[in-house]
Design an enzyme around this catalytic site. Sequence first.
Site, PDB file in Angstrom:
ATOM      1  N   ARG A 166       0.914  -1.309  -0.138  1.00 13.01           N
ATOM      2  CA  ARG A 166       0.073   0.024   0.000  1.00 13.01           C
ATOM      3  C   ARG A 166       0.979   1.275   0.013  1.00 13.01           C
ATOM      4  NH1 ARG A 166      -2.400  -3.645  -0.983  1.00 13.01           N
ATOM      5  NH2 ARG A 166      -4.469  -4.502  -0.055  1.00 13.01           N
ATOM      6  N   SER A 237     -10.983  -0.906   3.384  1.00 15.30           N
ATOM      7  CA  SER A 237     -10.046  -1.002   4.635  1.00 15.30           C
ATOM      8  C   SER A 237      -9.578   0.138   5.204  1.00 15.30           C
ATOM      9  CB  SER A 237      -8.796  -2.005   4.331  1.00 15.30           C
ATOM     10  OG  SER A 237      -9.342  -3.174   3.820  1.00 15.30           O
ATOM     11  N   GLU A 332      -5.166   3.557   6.348  1.00 13.49           N
ATOM     12  CA  GLU A 332      -4.938   3.550   4.873  1.00 13.49           C
ATOM     13  C   GLU A 332      -5.223   4.838   3.900  1.00 13.49           C
ATOM     14  OE1 GLU A 332      -5.503  -0.455   3.259  1.00 13.49           O
ATOM     15  OE2 GLU A 332      -6.551   0.637   1.558  1.00 13.49           O
TER      16      GLU A 332
HETATM   17  C1  FAD Z   1     -15.609  -0.796  -0.841  1.00 15.52           C
HETATM   18  C2  FAD Z   1     -14.152  -0.512  -1.422  1.00 15.52           C
HETATM   19  C3  FAD Z   1     -13.225  -1.408  -1.496  1.00 15.52           C
HETATM   20  C4  FAD Z   1     -11.890  -1.350  -1.688  1.00 15.52           C
HETATM   21  N1  FAD Z   1     -11.084  -2.289  -1.653  1.00 15.52           N
HETATM   22  C5  FAD Z   1      -9.655  -2.145  -1.925  1.00 15.52           C
HETATM   23  C6  FAD Z   1      -8.833  -3.175  -2.210  1.00 15.52           C
HETATM   24  O1  FAD Z   1      -9.063  -4.468  -2.154  1.00 15.52           O
HETATM   25  N2  FAD Z   1      -7.371  -3.057  -2.497  1.00 15.52           N
HETATM   26  C7  FAD Z   1      -6.977  -1.807  -2.317  1.00 15.52           C
HETATM   27  O2  FAD Z   1      -5.747  -1.598  -2.476  1.00 15.52           O
HETATM   28  N3  FAD Z   1      -7.807  -0.583  -2.114  1.00 15.52           N
HETATM   29  C8  FAD Z   1      -9.081  -1.050  -1.952  1.00 15.52           C
HETATM   30  N4  FAD Z   1      -9.968   0.328  -1.880  1.00 15.52           N
HETATM   31  C9  FAD Z   1      -9.279   1.655  -1.789  1.00 15.52           C
HETATM   32  C10 FAD Z   1      -9.473   2.473  -3.036  1.00 15.52           C
HETATM   33  O3  FAD Z   1     -10.558   1.687  -3.925  1.00 15.52           O
HETATM   34  C11 FAD Z   1      -8.160   2.360  -4.017  1.00 15.52           C
HETATM   35  O4  FAD Z   1      -7.346   2.687  -3.193  1.00 15.52           O
HETATM   36  C12 FAD Z   1      -8.190   3.049  -5.138  1.00 15.52           C
HETATM   37  O5  FAD Z   1      -7.368   2.926  -5.964  1.00 15.52           O
HETATM   38  C13 FAD Z   1      -8.735   4.678  -4.972  1.00 15.52           C
HETATM   39  O6  FAD Z   1      -8.912   4.966  -6.170  1.00 15.52           O
HETATM   40  P1  FAD Z   1      -9.698   6.471  -6.573  1.00 15.52           P
HETATM   41  O7  FAD Z   1      -9.805   6.822  -7.914  1.00 15.52           O
HETATM   42  O8  FAD Z   1     -11.020   6.289  -5.867  1.00 15.52           O
HETATM   43  O9  FAD Z   1      -8.724   7.435  -5.730  1.00 15.52           O
HETATM   44  P2  FAD Z   1      -8.943   8.673  -4.963  1.00 15.52           P
HETATM   45  O10 FAD Z   1      -9.909   8.485  -3.525  1.00 15.52           O
HETATM   46  O11 FAD Z   1      -9.730   9.630  -5.649  1.00 15.52           O
HETATM   47  O12 FAD Z   1      -7.415   9.215  -4.604  1.00 15.52           O
HETATM   48  C14 FAD Z   1      -6.802   8.380  -3.793  1.00 15.52           C
HETATM   49  C15 FAD Z   1      -5.332   9.187  -3.982  1.00 15.52           C
HETATM   50  O13 FAD Z   1      -4.808   9.168  -5.275  1.00 15.52           O
HETATM   51  C16 FAD Z   1      -4.337  10.445  -5.454  1.00 15.52           C
HETATM   52  N5  FAD Z   1      -4.816  10.484  -6.935  1.00 15.52           N
HETATM   53  C17 FAD Z   1      -6.052  10.257  -7.640  1.00 15.52           C
HETATM   54  N6  FAD Z   1      -6.036  10.180  -9.058  1.00 15.52           N
HETATM   55  C18 FAD Z   1      -4.436  10.648  -9.165  1.00 15.52           C
HETATM   56  C19 FAD Z   1      -3.702  10.852 -10.395  1.00 15.52           C
HETATM   57  N7  FAD Z   1      -4.215  10.798 -11.605  1.00 15.52           N
HETATM   58  N8  FAD Z   1      -2.374  11.159 -10.301  1.00 15.52           N
HETATM   59  C20 FAD Z   1      -1.921  10.926  -8.965  1.00 15.52           C
HETATM   60  N9  FAD Z   1      -2.343  11.023  -8.006  1.00 15.52           N
HETATM   61  C21 FAD Z   1      -3.921  10.567  -7.905  1.00 15.52           C
HETATM   62  C22 FAD Z   1      -5.296  11.350  -4.782  1.00 15.52           C
HETATM   63  O14 FAD Z   1      -5.055  12.848  -4.622  1.00 15.52           O
HETATM   64  C23 FAD Z   1      -5.553  10.674  -3.552  1.00 15.52           C
HETATM   65  O15 FAD Z   1      -4.305  10.857  -2.757  1.00 15.52           O
HETATM   66  C24 FAD Z   1     -11.298   0.007  -1.483  1.00 15.52           C
HETATM   67  C25 FAD Z   1     -12.239   0.807  -1.357  1.00 15.52           C
HETATM   68  C26 FAD Z   1     -13.556   0.888  -1.203  1.00 15.52           C
HETATM   69  C27 FAD Z   1     -14.624   2.045  -1.067  1.00 15.52           C
END
Ligand code: FAD
Length: 342
Positions: A166, A237, A332
């Site tokens: 992570r 998580s 996380e």
């Molecule tokens: C129900 C659920 C289940 C999940 N399961 C998992 C899992 O199994 N494994 C896991 O690892 N994670 C999991 N996650 C966490 C999450 O889905 C991941 O971390 C995902 O990659 C976040 O994507 P996002 O587009 O929503 O990011 P955001 O929440 O929009 O952003 C996350 C971070 O990335 C940065 N960011 C966004 N876009 C960019 C870009 N283009 N360039 C640089 N930085 C950027 C943001 O500024 C922020 O710091 C889960 C979340 C939920 C709600």
Amino acid sequence: MSLAYQHGYSLKALNTFGFDAVAERFVAIDTLDQVRELHADIRRKPQPLLWLGGGSNLVLADQIPGTVAQIRLRGRRIETLNSDEVRVTLGAGENWHASVEALLDEDIFGLENLALIPGAVGSAPVQNIGAYGVEIGDRLEAVEVFDWSSAEHYWLSREDCAFGYRDSLFKRNPGRYLITRVRLRLNRRPAPVLTYAPLRQALADQSEPHPRAVFEAVCRIRRSKLPDPAQIGNAGSFFKNPLIDAAHHQQLRDRFPDLVAYPDGRHYKVAAGWLIDRLGWKGYRGGAVGVHRHQALVLVNYGGGNRQQIEALSGRIRRSVREAFAIELEVEPGFYPPTVQP
Ligand SMILES: Cc1cc2nc3c(=O)[nH]c(=O)nc-3n(C[C@H](O)[C@H](O)[C@H](O)COP(=O)(O)OP(=O)(O)OC[C@H]3O[C@@H](n4cnc5c(N)ncnc54)[C@H](O)[C@@H]3O)c2cc1C
């Protein structure tokens, strides 16, 4: 096309906790020219800036100062390298799960264990998303970034990304690298990863499960275990699984024979969910927020909750784990605006 800024923009539908956060200024970024324009605007008028994907790994405050830019850069390119290997380049704004499924539909394998993770492709390398024995770092060839400090646009190799559990270069340098494209190295030949016991058990009736079967099993397990953010706000998580040394592990194992922990190099990775569950937090509800009743690792917003409430709950859980097990839990998702972990 010039940037269409919107002021006082509600992010309620753009974060999976469903917090009623309001951005001082919001803008959608669809093209690279718009990235450059945004960069020039922020340089002219310095202010806080958040890059947003699907908002599934963020804990947002009620008021977000400065600009929130949602990265919506699209695109998908598939190159056949040889009879087995395929190079896939995806725009940062593509939806992660939809991409996993679309590639599977084209008989391109390797991402099936990462099905149903919410969010955008561009955010996936930030915390090196992982599930069921696979991390994106295992499948990634390179990441294209717009370097916010130099305004240069270039590719970083997988080694440059310095992936960990992570963790990545991007997570350690927030605000520096805007990810614009992600390049993956995938396969046409099925090579299922079944190291995660519950997944193996779910497929025990198949001697050589097809990646489609793995994808479906992962989706089934996830749907049965994790709350759907469309029903109950959450960010997956909430805590990372902590690493402890062998002596600490032995000490805990003597006190708690049912401790869930796995060897990880010279350390042990402890299931944070087990620690939280052991202290009776599962199903806890305090006002609008709580701990999911089936999954101790997931903090939830039942509706009307906010960041302060989640911060307070997270702080109480971390304190109780520290006192009971001498383990420091790490949060996380990212808090924005940033803060010291409660
Ligand atoms: C129900 C659920 C289940 C999940 N399961 C998992 C899992 O199994 N494994 C896991 O690892 N994670 C999991 N996650 C966490 C999450 O889905 C991941 O971390 C995902 O990659 C976040 O994507 P996002 O587009 O929503 O990011 P955001 O929440 O929009 O952003 C996350 C971070 O990335 C940065 N960011 C966004 N876009 C960019 C870009 N283009 N360039 C640089 N930085 C950027 C943001 O500024 C922020 O710091 C889960 C979340 C939920 C709600």
